[in-house]
Design a protein around this motif. Structure first.
Motif: not given
Length: 234
Positions: A159-167
């Motif tokens: 599965d796609e990894p999580n985005v830990a922090e959005q810009a």
């Protein structure tokens, strides 16, 4: 030989002392050049250099379905993070970002405004985009993170990894540094003034004092006659 060496050392000390006094007498010129250099470089930076803004998004390359059962697996994950940092620079990834955001940039142009960072000992991949528009910088960074997450899922077959922090859109430019450039301009101006004074000092071989007579002509002076300029009768 020792006497000659001592004499040369004495002459060198005298020259350095003379140079120091010359610089002190010309301190006004050095200060003017310092201010002029700072004003010139600071003004150029302020008026002619377009501010650039940097925004960053962070992804955690291991997805929820990735099995981490041993220290070896964790080490492999760390090594893979470095691999993905290189994959992030490839043409398919960068061109996908261009299409996603709708940019007019070429591959080389956008690649020069993208950077990746893998904090030591982590599975985090920090993706940074730089642009003259702060909002667009954030959009590019977020698109970059989403596309890299998709790439990681394809390569790892997970599965796609999580985005830990959005810009987010930055409030202050990352470059240029106005204060730093102004200080460097002032230092450069003062250095240039000192260099010119030093060259003039070294090229001045005129005999002006009795010390110069002893040093350059190697003879002693018996007397010194002061010269006084007479004023012309009005």
């Amino acid at each position: 030989d020792e006497l000659t060496q001592s004499t040369k050392q004495e002459e060198m000390e005298i020259d350095l002392l003379e140079l120091f006094h010359v610089l002190l007498r010309k301190i006004w010129l050095i200060l003017i050049c310092l201010v002029a250099g700072a004003a010139l470089v600071g003004g150029y930076t302020k008026l002619f250099i377009t501010p650039q803004y940097s925004a960053s998004a962070t992804i955690y390359i291991l997805s929820n379905t990735t099995s981490i059962t041993s220290v070896t697996d964790l080490q492999i994950g760390t090594e893979l993070t470095s691999d993905f940092a290189e994959i992030a620079k490839t043409r398919p990834v960068v061109e996908a970002v261009i299409d996603e955001v709708g940019l007019d940039d070429s591959y080389a142009s956008l690649l020069g405004r993208l950077s990746t960072e893998n904090p030591a000992g982590t599975h985090l991949l920090k993706l940074t985009a730089t642009d003259a528009d702060p909002q667009r910088a954030a959009e590019i960074a977020n698109a970059y993170a989403d596309i890299m997450a998709s790439q990681i899922a394809d390569i790892m077959n997970t599965d796609e990894p999580n985005v830990a922090e959005q810009a987010v859109a930055p409030s202050a430019p990352s470059s240029p540094n106005l204060m730093k450039n102004t200080l460097l301009g002032g230092v450069a101006g003062a250095f240039l003034a000192c260099l010119v004074i030093f060259v003039q000092f070294m090229m001045n071989d005129t005999i002006q004092t009795e010390e110069d007579v002893r040093k350059y002509l190697n003879i002693n002076t018996l007397a010194v006659m002061p010269v006084e300029k007479r004023r012309k009768a009005s």
